[in-house]
Design a protein around this motif. Structure first.
Motif, PDB file in Angstrom:
ATOM      1  N   THR A 150       0.853  -1.300  -0.161  1.00  0.00           N
ATOM      2  CA  THR A 150      -0.091   0.047  -0.062  1.00  0.00           C
ATOM      3  C   THR A 150       0.770   1.203   0.092  1.00  0.00           C
ATOM      4  O   THR A 150       2.114   1.214   0.475  1.00  0.00           O
ATOM      5  CB  THR A 150      -0.906  -0.048   1.247  1.00  0.00           C
ATOM      6  OG1 THR A 150      -0.075  -0.263   2.611  1.00  0.00           O
ATOM      7  CG2 THR A 150      -2.037  -1.093   0.992  1.00  0.00           C
ATOM      8  N   GLY A 209      10.620  -0.573  -0.584  1.00  0.00           N
ATOM      9  CA  GLY A 209      10.064  -1.367  -1.735  1.00  0.00           C
ATOM     10  C   GLY A 209      11.157  -2.671  -2.059  1.00  0.00           C
ATOM     11  O   GLY A 209      10.912  -3.529  -2.399  1.00  0.00           O
ATOM     12  N   GLY A 213       9.159  -5.105  -0.477  1.00  0.00           N
ATOM     13  CA  GLY A 213       8.137  -5.467  -1.536  1.00  0.00           C
ATOM     14  C   GLY A 213       8.415  -6.322  -2.482  1.00  0.00           C
ATOM     15  O   GLY A 213       7.626  -7.178  -3.051  1.00  0.00           O
ATOM     16  N   VAL A 217       6.664  -9.768  -3.746  1.00  0.00           N
ATOM     17  CA  VAL A 217       5.933 -10.013  -5.054  1.00  0.00           C
ATOM     18  C   VAL A 217       6.609 -11.302  -5.765  1.00  0.00           C
ATOM     19  O   VAL A 217       5.735 -11.871  -6.171  1.00  0.00           O
ATOM     20  CB  VAL A 217       6.175  -8.959  -5.869  1.00  0.00           C
ATOM     21  CG1 VAL A 217       5.635  -8.949  -7.208  1.00  0.00           C
ATOM     22  CG2 VAL A 217       5.391  -7.480  -5.052  1.00  0.00           C
ATOM     23  N   THR A 228      -1.392  -0.816  -4.233  1.00  0.00           N
ATOM     24  CA  THR A 228      -1.858   0.774  -4.551  1.00  0.00           C
ATOM     25  C   THR A 228      -0.477   1.260  -4.436  1.00  0.00           C
ATOM     26  O   THR A 228       0.195   1.415  -3.424  1.00  0.00           O
ATOM     27  CB  THR A 228      -2.776   1.042  -3.388  1.00  0.00           C
ATOM     28  OG1 THR A 228      -3.889   0.245  -3.302  1.00  0.00           O
ATOM     29  CG2 THR A 228      -2.941   2.617  -3.542  1.00  0.00           C
ATOM     30  N   ILE A 237       5.602  -4.335 -10.753  1.00  0.00           N
ATOM     31  CA  ILE A 237       5.035  -5.125  -9.997  1.00  0.00           C
ATOM     32  C   ILE A 237       4.457  -6.055 -10.920  1.00  0.00           C
ATOM     33  O   ILE A 237       4.482  -7.284 -10.974  1.00  0.00           O
ATOM     34  CB  ILE A 237       4.194  -4.597  -8.938  1.00  0.00           C
ATOM     35  CG1 ILE A 237       5.145  -4.017  -7.840  1.00  0.00           C
ATOM     36  CG2 ILE A 237       3.238  -5.670  -8.394  1.00  0.00           C
ATOM     37  CD1 ILE A 237       4.562  -3.555  -6.835  1.00  0.00           C
ATOM     38  N   GLY A 253      -2.305   5.650 -10.253  1.00  0.00           N
ATOM     39  CA  GLY A 253      -2.229   7.131 -10.102  1.00  0.00           C
ATOM     40  C   GLY A 253      -3.233   7.614 -10.952  1.00  0.00           C
ATOM     41  O   GLY A 253      -4.098   6.919 -11.813  1.00  0.00           O
ATOM     42  N   GLY A 254      -3.493   9.093 -11.075  1.00  0.00           N
ATOM     43  CA  GLY A 254      -4.442   9.562 -11.977  1.00  0.00           C
ATOM     44  C   GLY A 254      -4.301  11.053 -12.352  1.00  0.00           C
ATOM     45  O   GLY A 254      -3.212  11.630 -11.791  1.00  0.00           O
ATOM     46  N   CYS A 285      -5.100   9.856  -4.887  1.00  0.00           N
ATOM     47  CA  CYS A 285      -5.168   9.353  -6.477  1.00  0.00           C
ATOM     48  C   CYS A 285      -6.390   9.920  -7.202  1.00  0.00           C
ATOM     49  O   CYS A 285      -6.233  10.114  -8.370  1.00  0.00           O
ATOM     50  CB  CYS A 285      -5.416   7.983  -6.278  1.00  0.00           C
ATOM     51  SG  CYS A 285      -6.741   7.344  -5.432  1.00  0.00           S
ATOM     52  N   GLU A 386       1.131  13.123 -13.178  1.00  0.00           N
ATOM     53  CA  GLU A 386       0.582  13.143 -11.678  1.00  0.00           C
ATOM     54  C   GLU A 386       1.529  14.052 -10.721  1.00  0.00           C
ATOM     55  O   GLU A 386       2.756  13.542 -10.559  1.00  0.00           O
ATOM     56  CB  GLU A 386       0.426  11.727 -11.104  1.00  0.00           C
ATOM     57  CG  GLU A 386      -0.577  11.814  -9.815  1.00  0.00           C
ATOM     58  CD  GLU A 386      -0.772  10.411  -9.199  1.00  0.00           C
ATOM     59  OE1 GLU A 386       0.187   9.543  -9.103  1.00  0.00           O
ATOM     60  OE2 GLU A 386      -1.938  10.281  -8.699  1.00  0.00           O
ATOM     61  N   LEU A 414      -8.478   7.486 -13.933  1.00  0.00           N
ATOM     62  CA  LEU A 414      -9.210   6.789 -12.492  1.00  0.00           C
ATOM     63  C   LEU A 414     -10.479   7.424 -12.150  1.00  0.00           C
ATOM     64  O   LEU A 414     -11.463   6.852 -11.790  1.00  0.00           O
ATOM     65  CB  LEU A 414      -8.082   7.290 -11.465  1.00  0.00           C
ATOM     66  CG  LEU A 414      -8.344   6.621 -10.240  1.00  0.00           C
ATOM     67  CD1 LEU A 414      -8.242   5.413 -10.262  1.00  0.00           C
ATOM     68  CD2 LEU A 414      -7.351   7.205  -9.125  1.00  0.00           C
TER      69      LEU A 414
HETATM   70  P1  NAD Z   1       4.945   4.069  -4.586  1.00  0.00           P
HETATM   71  O1  NAD Z   1       4.414   3.599  -5.861  1.00  0.00           O
HETATM   72  O2  NAD Z   1       6.257   4.653  -4.559  1.00  0.00           O
HETATM   73  O3  NAD Z   1       4.885   2.731  -3.483  1.00  0.00           O
HETATM   74  C1  NAD Z   1       3.710   2.033  -3.226  1.00  0.00           C
HETATM   75  C2  NAD Z   1       4.210   0.908  -2.287  1.00  0.00           C
HETATM   76  O4  NAD Z   1       4.665   0.087  -3.375  1.00  0.00           O
HETATM   77  C3  NAD Z   1       5.004   1.338  -1.022  1.00  0.00           C
HETATM   78  O5  NAD Z   1       4.644   0.489  -0.054  1.00  0.00           O
HETATM   79  C4  NAD Z   1       6.403   0.937  -1.476  1.00  0.00           C
HETATM   80  O6  NAD Z   1       7.368   0.538  -0.572  1.00  0.00           O
HETATM   81  C5  NAD Z   1       6.088  -0.206  -2.402  1.00  0.00           C
HETATM   82  N1  NAD Z   1       6.965  -0.293  -3.318  1.00  0.00           N
HETATM   83  C6  NAD Z   1       7.913   0.553  -4.159  1.00  0.00           C
HETATM   84  N2  NAD Z   1       8.902  -0.206  -4.977  1.00  0.00           N
HETATM   85  C7  NAD Z   1       8.527  -1.619  -5.072  1.00  0.00           C
HETATM   86  C8  NAD Z   1       8.903  -2.694  -5.596  1.00  0.00           C
HETATM   87  N3  NAD Z   1       9.911  -2.476  -6.557  1.00  0.00           N
HETATM   88  N4  NAD Z   1       8.374  -3.855  -5.213  1.00  0.00           N
HETATM   89  C9  NAD Z   1       7.381  -3.972  -4.638  1.00  0.00           C
HETATM   90  N5  NAD Z   1       6.979  -3.057  -3.773  1.00  0.00           N
HETATM   91  C10 NAD Z   1       7.535  -1.671  -4.110  1.00  0.00           C
HETATM   92  O7  NAD Z   1       3.841   5.025  -4.231  1.00  0.00           O
HETATM   93  P2  NAD Z   1       3.390   6.043  -3.216  1.00  0.00           P
HETATM   94  O8  NAD Z   1       4.254   7.092  -3.383  1.00  0.00           O
HETATM   95  O9  NAD Z   1       3.482   5.529  -1.869  1.00  0.00           O
HETATM   96  O10 NAD Z   1       2.066   6.437  -3.395  1.00  0.00           O
HETATM   97  C11 NAD Z   1       1.170   7.355  -4.394  1.00  0.00           C
HETATM   98  C12 NAD Z   1       0.851   6.817  -5.375  1.00  0.00           C
HETATM   99  O11 NAD Z   1      -0.237   5.941  -4.926  1.00  0.00           O
HETATM  100  C13 NAD Z   1       0.211   7.742  -6.285  1.00  0.00           C
HETATM  101  O12 NAD Z   1       0.541   7.468  -7.564  1.00  0.00           O
HETATM  102  C14 NAD Z   1      -1.185   7.691  -6.123  1.00  0.00           C
HETATM  103  O13 NAD Z   1      -2.026   7.925  -7.177  1.00  0.00           O
HETATM  104  C15 NAD Z   1      -1.277   6.211  -6.009  1.00  0.00           C
HETATM  105  N6  NAD Z   1      -2.643   5.870  -5.204  1.00  0.00           N
HETATM  106  C16 NAD Z   1      -3.496   5.240  -5.809  1.00  0.00           C
HETATM  107  C17 NAD Z   1      -4.585   4.722  -5.371  1.00  0.00           C
HETATM  108  C18 NAD Z   1      -5.786   4.162  -5.962  1.00  0.00           C
HETATM  109  O14 NAD Z   1      -6.643   3.624  -5.319  1.00  0.00           O
HETATM  110  N7  NAD Z   1      -5.934   4.063  -7.341  1.00  0.00           N
HETATM  111  C19 NAD Z   1      -5.105   5.268  -4.014  1.00  0.00           C
HETATM  112  C20 NAD Z   1      -3.945   5.791  -3.182  1.00  0.00           C
HETATM  113  C21 NAD Z   1      -2.644   6.413  -3.924  1.00  0.00           C
END
Ligand code: NAD
Length: 493
Positions: A150, A209, A213, A217, A228, A237, A253-254, A285, A386, A414
């Motif tokens: 998340t 991540g 993460g 995965v 998310t 991923i 994202g959006g 988002c 975004e 989105l």
């Molecule tokens: P991010 O993609 O940087 O990180 C999200 C998660 O992915 C974190 O827990 C991170 O540690 C993990 N991660 C990063 N690299 C990874 C890897 N190589 N393998 C596995 N996991 C990994 O995003 P963020 O900055 O935390 O969040 C902001 C983004 O989230 C924005 O783009 C926003 O639009 C989106 N978002 C989408 C929704 C939705 O429901 N569509 C809701 C909230 C946020």
């Protein structure tokens, strides 16, 4: 500082790495707690616990679907009792307004009640099959170990959207919260045992991540990834998941368009556009980061919007009177200021804000002034990428078809908003817009009952609503011979 622990197999434990990192309070810009910096060995431990909890005959698998639902509802009740405490942790960790986080926390139990209710209504079908002497029916079965990953902006709500349907369907979970907002996840973790979930059904592994993460995965015992985050991470991923032929749900994202027609109720539309981009400091988002305004009302609309936006009260996110809090992380703060610079270089006119906020009430926190650009061309980076911050791009349009073309011109899909008093437009626009959610004369409405997810690069799959549970099930087809006829072994039946 308090050293937090991972939740693995029903117990809070130190990470195998014996390493922790500081989590920062965005309002003070200072560290306030220590989060375990887990590694691959911790992922292995957590997945093993989740796999064992999923094994046929385990305490979790022995529960009837009704009993599983009861556990989820109990968890919902416990969240209600702890809502204010959890919301305060979230605000301290990610800087979002306490009013918003408390609102989310008091609403989150509904997901556990709703999906708890759905748990024993997952039914297969008896198929009136075209072959005589055979009974054919389907079973809807859980997938196994689900990895939930998340983002930081609404930590417990984003996790709830995954955990509630995944558990209702009978799966077990390893959850990796964002490295920027793990404290509330670990506090939330305490409630699973209190609710009576068997050990290992939900495990929480914190860290980065690439260190946590990615091993999660790619772990061979993980059946599905519910993610998310940003679209670039989602793409990566998806690639990793493809190698293991794993299922994914991607909530990404959006660059949502909030479209205002000249027949709209202007005051309501102004409020809707402001809430679309400045609520939650634009860190959602679904931020309506592009306002498409019909040219006839453009100037009057901008004037009213600026009057409302410039008076937004900034300050301590824990204060209930604050309307605009800090940006959650230092990298995000730098990224927003970069985009503001880019927009200026591209020739957009900055008519509000456009800089870091240095008001005394912002202290040493990471604050950005609410920022509005006019004269934005739909092709500019500020209109296509975004930003995830309080930055609004205003784009004028003439005809309905222009609005549709511009709204659909980004890679994302989105959400979208439409402001109109025309019944025809209210029905036609949602049909024409390429977005998973369309709001007409409202914005940012959501519910546990209504499916949410993206078109195009905004994602795959749906969260919330009945659709969501199907993302955590697989269908088995069972054939039973009831004729007792000897079968020719050399031909297909
Ligand atoms: P991010 O993609 O940087 O990180 C999200 C998660 O992915 C974190 O827990 C991170 O540690 C993990 N991660 C990063 N690299 C990874 C890897 N190589 N393998 C596995 N996991 C990994 O995003 P963020 O900055 O935390 O969040 C902001 C983004 O989230 C924005 O783009 C926003 O639009 C989106 N978002 C989408 C929704 C939705 O429901 N569509 C809701 C909230 C946020």
């Amino acid at each position: 500082m308090n050293k937090q622990q991972l939740l693995i197999n029903g117990a809070f434990v130190d990470p195998c790495t014996n390493a922790w990192y500081e989590s920062f309070n965005p309002f003070t810009g200072k560290p306030w707690t220590l989060i375990p910096r887990a590694g691959k060995d911790d992922v292995d431990r957590a997945v093993a616990a989740a796999k064992s909890a999923f094994t046929y005959g385990s305490d979790w698998r022995k529960l009837t679907a009704t009993a599983r639902g009861a556990l989820l509802r109990k968890l919902g009740d416990l969240i209600s009792q702890n809502a204010a405490r959890l919301a305060e942790i979230e605000t301290t960790d990610n800087g979002k307004l306490f009013a918003e986080m408390r609102g989310q926390l008091t609403y989150i139990p509904q997901w556990f009640h709703y999906f708890g209710g759905l748990a024993d209504k997952i039914e297969g079908r008896a198929i009136p099959i075209d072959k005589p002497g055979v009974l054919n029916y389907t079973r809807e079965e859980p997938l196994g170990v689900v990895a939930a990953i998340t983002a930081w902006n609404s930590p417990l709500m984003l996790a709830t959207w995954k955990l509630a349907p995944a558990l209702a369907a009978g799966n077990t979970v390893v959850w990796k919260p964002s490295e920027y907002s793990s404290a509330s996840a670990l506090a939330f973790g305490e409630l699973f045992e209190q609710a009576g979930f068997p050990p290992g059904v939900v495990n929480i592994v914190t860290g980065f991540g690439n260190e946590v993460g990615e091993p999660l995965v790619t772990h061979p015992d993980v059946a599905k990834i519910a993610f998310t985050g940003g679209d670039k991470t989602g793409e990566h991923i998806y690639e990793l998941a493809a190698k293991g032929i794993k299922r994914v749900t991607l909530e990404l994202g959006g660059k949502s368009a909030n479209i205002v027609f000249d027949d709209a109720d202007m005051d309501e539309a102004v409020k809707g556009v402001v809430s679309g981009i400045f609520a939650a400091t634009g860190q959602t988002c679904i931020a309506g980061s592009r306002a498409l305004i019909q040219r006839k009302i453009h100037d009057e609309f901008v004037e009213k919007l600026l009057a409302l936006a410039k008076n937004a009260r900034m300050g301590d996110p824990l204060e209930l009177t604050t309307q605009l809090g800090p940006v959650a992380t230092r990298p995000q703060y730098d990224k927003i200021l970069d985009y503001i610079r880019i927009a200026k270089q591209e020739g957009a006119a900055c008519v509000l804000g456009g800089a870091a906020a240095t008001r005394p009430e912002c202290g040493s926190g990471w604050f950005v002034e609410p920022t509005v650009f006019t004269g934005v061309d739909p092709k500019m980076r500020i209109a296509t990428e975004e930003v995830f911050g309080p930055v609004l791009s205003i784009i004028p349009f003439d005809e309905e078809e222009d609005a549709i073309r511009i709204a659909n011109s980004t890679v994302f899909g989105l959400a979208a908003g439409v402001w109109t008093t025309s019944i025809r437009r209210a029905i036609m626009m949602p049909e024409r817009l390429e977005a998973g959610t369309v709001w007409v004369n409202t914005y940012r409405a959501h519910s546990y009952m209504s499916p949410f997810g993206g078109y195009k690069r905004s994602g795959i799959g749906r969260e919330s609503g009945i659709e969501a549970i199907r993302e955590y099930l697989q269908t088995k087809s069972v054939w039973i011979d009831i004729a007792g006829n000897a079968q020719n072994p050399f031909v297909m039946r």
